[in-house]
Scaffold this active site. Structure first.
Site, PDB file in Angstrom:
ATOM      1  N   HIS A 119       5.494   9.267 -10.829  1.00 21.90           N
ATOM      2  CA  HIS A 119       4.972   8.801  -9.554  1.00 21.90           C
ATOM      3  C   HIS A 119       5.509   9.653  -8.396  1.00 21.90           C
ATOM      4  O   HIS A 119       4.747  10.194  -7.600  1.00 21.90           O
ATOM      5  CB  HIS A 119       5.361   7.328  -9.363  1.00 21.90           C
ATOM      6  CG  HIS A 119       4.888   6.732  -8.086  1.00 21.90           C
ATOM      7  ND1 HIS A 119       3.749   5.962  -8.004  1.00 21.90           N
ATOM      8  CD2 HIS A 119       5.375   6.795  -6.814  1.00 21.90           C
ATOM      9  CE1 HIS A 119       3.571   5.592  -6.743  1.00 21.90           C
ATOM     10  NE2 HIS A 119       4.544   6.078  -6.005  1.00 21.90           N
ATOM     11  N   GLU A 120       6.835   9.773  -8.359  1.00 23.19           N
ATOM     12  CA  GLU A 120       7.430  10.537  -7.254  1.00 23.19           C
ATOM     13  C   GLU A 120       7.055  12.015  -7.345  1.00 23.19           C
ATOM     14  O   GLU A 120       6.906  12.684  -6.322  1.00 23.19           O
ATOM     15  CB  GLU A 120       8.948  10.344  -7.220  1.00 23.19           C
ATOM     16  CG  GLU A 120       9.413   8.887  -7.015  1.00 23.19           C
ATOM     17  CD  GLU A 120       8.794   8.175  -5.812  1.00 23.19           C
ATOM     18  OE1 GLU A 120       8.439   8.853  -4.819  1.00 23.19           O
ATOM     19  OE2 GLU A 120       8.643   6.941  -5.865  1.00 23.19           O
TER      20      GLU A 120
HETATM   21 ZN    ZN Z   1       4.489   6.050  -3.919  1.00 24.52          ZN
END
Ligand code: ZN
Length: 499
Positions: A262-263
Site C-alpha cells: 500500500h505505502e
Molecule cells: Zn493510503
C-alpha cells in the site's frame, strides 16, 4: 508576467521546502523520537507551521499572484498560478495564531491518542478531541463554505469535493456492497484465513517487505522504509527522498505485507512526480483520493491478485517454510482475499473496507456540525459498527481510538480512502484495456508496464488536472462506482463460488 511569475515560483518552492521540513520533523516524531522529545517537537512544529502560514499569506505573494495572473503562460505556469492562488486564498482566511495553535495542539494530541489507544481509555483522548474539533470548526468558519463546515475541511484533501455529493456516492456504494457481503457470508466454503495468523517472525517479514518494495520498483536510491505505529508515506524532497513506514505483527502476515504494498503505491506516485517541478503544484499529487487510488491499486488489484501470487507465492513459502510449506497456492490466495466483518479499518478486506469509511464520514460530519457530542463518540461508533458491519468492538482501542487521524486534526480526510478505491478500479479497468497482457505481465513478475502507464497517465501531470478532470481524461468518463462494483463482484464471486 515573466518577472512576477519567476519570483512567485521561487516563493512557492521555498514554501514547499518549508512544508518538507515540517514533514521531516513529523516523520522523525513517528519513527525515531524518544517520548521525552514531544514537548519540544510540538514547539518546533508550531514554529514551522506559523512561518509557512506567514509566507503563504504574505502581501508580497498576493501582489505577485495578481501580477502573474493577469498574463497568459504555458500550462505549467497556468497550473502553478491557479493552485498557488487557491492555497493563498484558503490560507489567507485563517489567522496565523489559529494555525499555530492547531499545530501545537495536534502534536500533543497525537501523544495523548497513542497513550489512550494503548490503554484503550477514550477519556484520555476525549479532551483533546474536543479541543481539536473546536479549533477545526473555527478554521472552517474562517475559510468559509456554502452549505456545511465539513466541506471546508474536506476541501483541503479532495479539492472541490462536497459532502452532499460524497454522501450520494457512498449511498450507492453501500447499497451495492451490503448484498455482496451478505452473499459472501452465506457462501458454503469460506477460505481458511487462520493460516495468516500463524507465527511469522518479524525480521523475516521485514526483509520480505523490502524485497516486495524492490520488486514493485520502489526506488531505494530515492526512498527508504522504516517502522512506525501507524504506517504512512511522506515526502521530504519530491521524487528524490520519499519515505514509507510499515507495521509488522508476528501473528498477522497481511499487516506488514499488504501494508507495505500500500505505502509503496503511494511512494511510486511521489517518485513519479517530475523533478523539474519539485516543490510546485505541477510537481505535486492531485489529491488524497488520487493518491489513495495508487496505493490501493498496488495493494489490492495487483498485490491481492491471483496472477501476483502465481508469481510470488513460492518466495513467501521459502521465507516461512514451517508455516506455509504445506499450504497450497490457491488456499493462500483465497486466505489473503478473505471477506469478513472486522473491527480494524487498516486490516479490512476490499469489500467491507468502504463501509468503515462510510461510518467515519458520517460520524465526523456530525462531530463537526455539533450534532454528535465527543462523550457520545464511542457509543455512536459501536452502534454504527453493529448496524453496518455487524460486529461491535469489545473496547475503544479496536473502536473509535484505532485511527491516528482525529489526533492530527485531519477531519474530512477519511472519505478520500473510499474515493481512492473507486478511482483505483476505474483507472485499473482502463489500464487493462490499454495493456491487454497486463495480467500476464503480473504473472511473470513484470510490473514496469503498469508503472509506466501510471507515470504517463497520472504521475507526470502533477496538479495539471483536478481529480474529476483527470478521471474523465484518463478513462473517458466521470467517477463512478461501477468499475469497483464490477471488480469486486467478479473477483469475489469467483473466490466464493457465487453465481
Ligand atoms: Zn493510503
Amino acid at each position: 508576467m515573466g518577472d512576477a511569475y519567476s519570483k512567485l515560483l521561487e516563493r512557492m518552492k521555498d514554501l514547499g521546502r518549508l512544508d518538507a521540513i515540517e514533514a521531516l520533523l513529523d516523520w522523525d516524531q513517528q519513527v525515531n523520537m524518544p517520548p521525552g522529545g514531544v514537548q519540544g517537537r510540538a514547539e518546533q512544529l508550531s514554529l514551522i507551521a506559523g512561518l509557512a502560514h506567514e509566507w503563504k499569506t504574505s502581501d508580497e505573494v498576493g501582489q505577485l499572484l495578481r501580477e502573474a495572473q493577469s498574463h497568459n503562460g504555458e500550462f505549467a505556469a497556468v497550473t502553478n498560478i491557479r493552485e498557488m492562488a487557491r492555497t493563498f486564498d484558503r490560507a489567507r482566511r485563517v489567522p496565523t495564531k489559529l494555525v499555530k495553535k492547531i499545530a501545537h495542539t495536534t502534536a500533543l494530541a497525537q501523544n495523548a491518542w497513542a497513550t489512550a489507544r494503548a490503554e484503550s481509555d477514550f477519556a484520555k483522548f476525549a479532551p483533546w478531541l474536543t479541543r481539536l474539533l473546536d479549533l477545526k470548526r473555527q478554521e472552517a468558519e474562517h475559510i468559509g463554505y456554502e452549505t456545511e463546515a465539513y466541506d471546508a475541511l474536506m476541501d483541503a484533501f479532495e479539492p472541490g469535493a462536497k459532502s452532499a455529493e460524497v454522501e450520494a456516492l457512498f449511498r450507492t456504494l453501500r447499497d451495492a456492497t451490503v448484498p455482496l457481503v451478505k452473499a459472501i457470508a452465506d457462501a458454503p466454503n469460506p477460505p481458511d484465513s487462520s493460516i495468516l495468523t500463524r507465527h511469522y517472525g518479524r525480521s523475516a517479514q521485514q526483509s520480505l517487505s523490502r524485497a516486495v518494495a524492490e520488486l514493485l520498483n520502489f526506488d531505494f536510491n530515492q526512498g527508504r522504509t522504516d517502522v512506525s505505529v501507524h504506517p504512512f508515506c511522506t515526502t521530504i524532497v519530491p521524487a528524490s527522498d520519499v519515505r514509507l513506514t510499515s507495521r509488522y505483527e508476528e501473528n498477522f502476515l497481511p499487516a506488514g505485507m499488504f501494508g507495505t504494498m500500500h505505502e509503496v503505491g503511494h511512494g511510486l506516485y511521489e517518485q513519479g512526480l517530475l523533478k523539474e517541478h519539485a516543490f510546485t503544484p505541477m510537481g505535486s499529487a492531485v489529491s488524497l483520493g488520487i493518491h489513495e487510488s495508487q496505493s490501493r491499486m498496488w495493494e489490492n488489484m495487483v498485490g491481492r491478485s491471483r496472477a501476483f501470487w502465481e508469481f510470488y507465492y513460492s518466495r513467501v513459502q521459502k521465507t516461512f517454510p514451517d508455516v506455509l510449506g504445506s499450504v497450497a497456492l490457491d488456499d493462500f490466495y483465497r486466505a489473503v482475499n478473505t471477506v469478513s466483518p472486522s473491527l480494524i479499518r487498516v486490516e479490512a478486506d476490499e469489500v467491507t473496507y468502504n463501509l468503515h469509511i462510510v461510518l467515519r464520514f458520517e460520524l465526523e460530519r456530525e462531530m463537526i456540525s455539533g450534532k454528535l457530542a465527543v462523550r457520545d463518540v464511542p457509543t455512536a461508533w459501536n452502534e454504527k459498527m453493529g448496524d453496518m458491519i455487524g460486529i461491535v468492538p469489545p473496547d475503544d482501542a479496536r473502536g473509535c481510538l484505532q485511527d491516528i487521524h482525529w489526533s492530527t486534526g485531519t477531519f474530512g480526510y477519511f472519505p478520500t480512502y473510499a474515493m481512492g478505491n473507486l478511482y483505483a478500479a476505474q483507472f485499473f479497468e482502463k489500464a487493462q484495456a490499454d495493456l491487454p497482457d497486463l495480467n500476464d505481465c503480473i504473472r511473470r513478475g513484470e510490473f514496469r508496464p503498469l508503472l509506466d502507464w501510471l507515470r504517463e497517465n497520472i504521475h507526470r501531470h502533477g496538479q495539471r488536472y483536478r481529480a474529476g478532470e483527470l478521471v474523465q481524461r484518463v478513462t473517458g468518463r466521470p467517477l463512478s462506482i461501477e468499475p469497483f462494483v464490477k471488480y469486486v463482484t467478479e473477483k469475489f464471486g469467483a473466490i466464493y463460488g457465487l453465481t
